[in-house]
Design a protein around this motif. Structure first.
Motif, mmCIF file in Angstrom:
data_model
loop_
_atom_site.group_PDB
_atom_site.id
_atom_site.type_symbol
_atom_site.label_atom_id
_atom_site.label_comp_id
_atom_site.label_asym_id
_atom_site.label_seq_id
_atom_site.Cartn_x
_atom_site.Cartn_y
_atom_site.Cartn_z
ATOM 1 N N LYS A 99 40.380 38.735 38.575
ATOM 2 C CA LYS A 99 40.730 38.189 39.957
ATOM 3 C C LYS A 99 42.098 37.684 40.082
ATOM 4 O O LYS A 99 42.388 37.580 41.224
ATOM 5 C CB LYS A 99 39.524 37.439 40.634
ATOM 6 N N ASP A 100 42.608 37.460 38.996
ATOM 7 C CA ASP A 100 44.150 36.784 39.253
ATOM 8 C C ASP A 100 44.989 37.868 38.775
ATOM 9 O O ASP A 100 45.134 38.289 37.649
ATOM 10 C CB ASP A 100 44.171 35.847 38.136
ATOM 11 N N SER A 105 48.800 41.622 35.605
ATOM 12 C CA SER A 105 50.009 42.037 35.457
ATOM 13 C C SER A 105 50.616 41.646 34.142
ATOM 14 O O SER A 105 51.320 42.325 33.478
ATOM 15 C CB SER A 105 51.161 41.526 36.657
ATOM 16 N N ALA A 106 50.449 40.426 33.447
ATOM 17 C CA ALA A 106 50.931 40.075 32.231
ATOM 18 C C ALA A 106 50.335 40.662 31.152
ATOM 19 O O ALA A 106 50.815 41.215 30.085
ATOM 20 C CB ALA A 106 50.554 38.434 32.163
ATOM 21 N N CYS A 107 48.796 40.973 31.338
ATOM 22 C CA CYS A 107 48.341 41.722 30.115
ATOM 23 C C CYS A 107 48.549 43.132 30.240
ATOM 24 O O CYS A 107 48.455 43.663 29.048
ATOM 25 C CB CYS A 107 46.534 41.539 30.080
ATOM 26 N N LEU A 108 48.926 43.744 31.526
ATOM 27 C CA LEU A 108 49.192 45.342 31.442
ATOM 28 C C LEU A 108 50.554 45.435 30.857
ATOM 29 O O LEU A 108 50.738 46.421 30.177
ATOM 30 C CB LEU A 108 49.123 45.699 32.806
ATOM 31 N N LYS A 109 51.437 44.510 31.046
ATOM 32 C CA LYS A 109 52.695 44.541 30.199
ATOM 33 C C LYS A 109 52.508 44.355 28.661
ATOM 34 O O LYS A 109 53.125 44.836 27.997
ATOM 35 C CB LYS A 109 53.568 43.316 30.605
ATOM 36 N N ARG A 110 51.678 43.398 28.458
ATOM 37 C CA ARG A 110 51.254 43.326 26.839
ATOM 38 C C ARG A 110 50.736 44.568 26.263
ATOM 39 O O ARG A 110 51.265 45.055 25.317
ATOM 40 C CB ARG A 110 50.212 42.251 26.558
ATOM 41 N N LEU A 111 49.897 45.335 27.151
ATOM 42 C CA LEU A 111 49.306 46.583 26.769
ATOM 43 C C LEU A 111 50.351 47.439 26.417
ATOM 44 O O LEU A 111 50.295 48.363 25.475
ATOM 45 C CB LEU A 111 48.231 46.955 27.544
ATOM 46 N N ILE A 209 40.294 49.539 33.221
ATOM 47 C CA ILE A 209 39.844 49.700 34.349
ATOM 48 C C ILE A 209 38.353 49.421 34.572
ATOM 49 O O ILE A 209 37.690 48.844 35.404
ATOM 50 C CB ILE A 209 40.431 51.032 35.008
ATOM 51 N N VAL A 210 37.646 50.145 33.625
ATOM 52 C CA VAL A 210 36.030 50.321 33.909
ATOM 53 C C VAL A 210 35.165 48.952 33.575
ATOM 54 O O VAL A 210 34.452 48.871 34.410
ATOM 55 C CB VAL A 210 35.501 51.544 33.068
ATOM 56 N N TYR A 211 35.895 48.321 32.796
ATOM 57 C CA TYR A 211 34.946 47.089 32.163
ATOM 58 C C TYR A 211 34.829 46.020 33.420
ATOM 59 O O TYR A 211 33.847 45.501 33.425
ATOM 60 C CB TYR A 211 35.853 46.426 30.996
ATOM 61 N N SER A 212 36.084 45.816 34.202
ATOM 62 C CA SER A 212 36.019 44.831 35.126
ATOM 63 C C SER A 212 35.553 45.043 36.563
ATOM 64 O O SER A 212 35.487 44.666 37.579
ATOM 65 C CB SER A 212 37.463 44.058 35.391
ATOM 66 N N LEU A 213 35.062 46.554 36.615
ATOM 67 C CA LEU A 213 34.298 47.147 37.891
ATOM 68 C C LEU A 213 35.383 47.253 38.822
ATOM 69 O O LEU A 213 35.016 46.820 40.226
ATOM 70 C CB LEU A 213 33.372 46.139 38.288
ATOM 71 N N PHE A 214 36.594 47.264 38.928
ATOM 72 C CA PHE A 214 37.580 47.695 39.775
ATOM 73 C C PHE A 214 37.244 48.645 40.782
ATOM 74 O O PHE A 214 36.576 49.719 40.347
ATOM 75 C CB PHE A 214 39.249 47.750 39.343
ATOM 76 N N ASP A 215 37.598 48.504 42.074
ATOM 77 C CA ASP A 215 37.355 49.545 43.062
ATOM 78 C C ASP A 215 38.634 50.479 43.029
ATOM 79 O O ASP A 215 39.621 50.409 42.295
ATOM 80 C CB ASP A 215 36.899 49.067 44.319
ATOM 81 N N ARG A 216 38.557 51.571 43.825
ATOM 82 C CA ARG A 216 39.915 52.699 43.699
ATOM 83 C C ARG A 216 41.028 52.134 44.287
ATOM 84 O O ARG A 216 42.055 52.178 43.576
ATOM 85 C CB ARG A 216 39.489 53.824 44.807
ATOM 86 N N GLN A 217 40.966 50.984 45.260
ATOM 87 C CA GLN A 217 42.150 50.546 45.682
ATOM 88 C C GLN A 217 42.604 49.656 44.525
ATOM 89 O O GLN A 217 44.122 49.514 44.372
ATOM 90 C CB GLN A 217 42.037 49.610 47.005
ATOM 91 N N GLU A 218 42.096 48.840 43.818
ATOM 92 C CA GLU A 218 42.686 48.204 42.829
ATOM 93 C C GLU A 218 42.887 48.823 41.608
ATOM 94 O O GLU A 218 43.653 48.499 40.996
ATOM 95 C CB GLU A 218 41.461 47.100 42.334
ATOM 96 N N ILE A 219 42.192 49.963 41.464
ATOM 97 C CA ILE A 219 42.813 50.808 40.309
ATOM 98 C C ILE A 219 44.029 51.463 40.494
ATOM 99 O O ILE A 219 44.911 51.304 39.610
ATOM 100 C CB ILE A 219 41.604 52.085 40.204
ATOM 101 N N ASP A 220 44.291 51.773 41.711
ATOM 102 C CA ASP A 220 45.426 52.384 42.020
ATOM 103 C C ASP A 220 46.632 51.383 41.689
ATOM 104 O O ASP A 220 47.945 51.502 41.332
ATOM 105 C CB ASP A 220 45.817 52.748 43.433
ATOM 106 N N ARG A 221 46.435 50.240 42.218
ATOM 107 C CA ARG A 221 47.135 48.873 41.952
ATOM 108 C C ARG A 221 47.480 48.656 40.566
ATOM 109 O O ARG A 221 48.470 48.484 40.006
ATOM 110 C CB ARG A 221 46.675 47.694 42.600
#
Length: 300
Positions: A99-100, A105-111, A209-221
């Motif tokens: 939710k943060d 953003s930080a972990c996506l950069k690490r990935l 994406i799928v593990y944290s159950l994001f919705d489509r708007q969050e997925i696009d973000r």
């Protein structure tokens, strides 16, 4: 061997009074914290029947390939046969909060940085092979009445994806928020490479994406953050396709575990919903994207 025997062997000690504190009970393993010379470590104990789901020899090879990476868990010992693993405890850290958005953003950069290292191993992760394998482990037919139709729909995405894959590198495969640790200095560590293998990094993003159950708007973000707002429409629908595929993958994994609490969880049900919903999104919308649409129409 028991965990105490392994610790005594690894650290060359005779201490029988080592105290263990449960860290977490995961879906495939149990983990415990212990201390040696005032330094804390984690020992992972494989769960019952884990060998049916995880290839420990392949996991061992992955840890050898990434052992010099600065921001992956510091492994002290790993057994490619038994699956026991000892790593240093990363102090003052916590798993990423889905939710943060600063942490996301930080972990996506690490990935992304991890993918860009282009590590290589000899094994790959075949999504459809694993879908079928987990299905074979189910004691009965799927609990979902429309499973046959859903699986057929997901399989129709395979030739489309095969024509779109452009990259191939070592991927985490289980790149979920629980497998990223953020320290008080805002360093981000990637941990638990049990499933890691060669794959398309776009698939890793779908896993996140799928593990944290994001919705489509969050997925696009999330997609926009990973690609620094440079993602093409074609790439976005490719990731949607992966979301559908891995939704069915983890849904089958849940059924293979034969754990009623897990099967009745929001997580398990949402995985199956991802498979159905994102297949339909791709089928309905992607026809309007020139290159993707040609593939959908050809294989649809």
């Amino acid at each position: 061997m028991k965990k105490l025997d392994i610790i005594k062997l690894v650290f060359n000690i005779q201490d029988n009074d080592i105290e263990f504190s449960p860290l977490k009970q995961g879906m495939t393993n149990d983990s415990f914290i212990f201390s040696i010379n005032n330094e804390r470590y984690i020992i992972r104990v494989p769960g019952v029947n884990t060998e049916r789901i995880i290839n420990r020899y392949q996991e061992y090879d992955v840890y050898q390939a990434i052992k010099n990476e600065e921001f992956v868990e510091p492994v002290v010992y790993i057994d490619g046969e038994s699956g026991y693993k000892i790593s240093k405890f990363i102090e003052n850290s916590h798993t990423v909060n889905p939710k943060d958005w600063n942490e996301i953003s930080a972990c996506l950069k690490r990935l992304r940085d991890f993918h860009n290292q282009s590590h290589r191993v000899e094994h790959c992760f075949d999504v459809f092979e694993h879908i079928n394998y987990y299905e074979s482990l189910m004691p009965n037919a799927s609990i979902y009445e429309d499973y046959g139709e859903t699986k057929k729909n997901i399989e129709s995405l395979e030739p489309i994806i095969e024509n779109l894959v452009k990259e191939w590198t070592l991927c985490h495969i289980d790149a979920v928020c629980d497998n990223f640790l953020v320290t008080e200095n805002q360093d981000v560590y990637l941990i638990d490479f049990e499933y890691a293998a060669m794959q398309d990094p776009d698939l890793d993003l779908a896993m996140f994406i799928v593990y944290s159950l994001f919705d489509r708007q969050e997925i696009d973000r999330i997609i926009d953050i990973y690609f620094e707002h440079q993602v093409t429409t074609l790439k976005r629908y490719k990731i949607y396709s992966y979301i559908a595929m891995v939704g069915l993958l983890w849904s089958n994994w849940c059924e293979a575990k034969q754990d009623q609490n897990l099967l009745n969880s929001t997580y398990a049900k949402q995985q199956y919903n991802y498979a159905k919903m994102f297949y339909q999104i791709v089928f309905d919308e992607a026809r309007n994207v020139s290159e993707f649409g040609e593939l959908v129409n050809h294989h649809g």
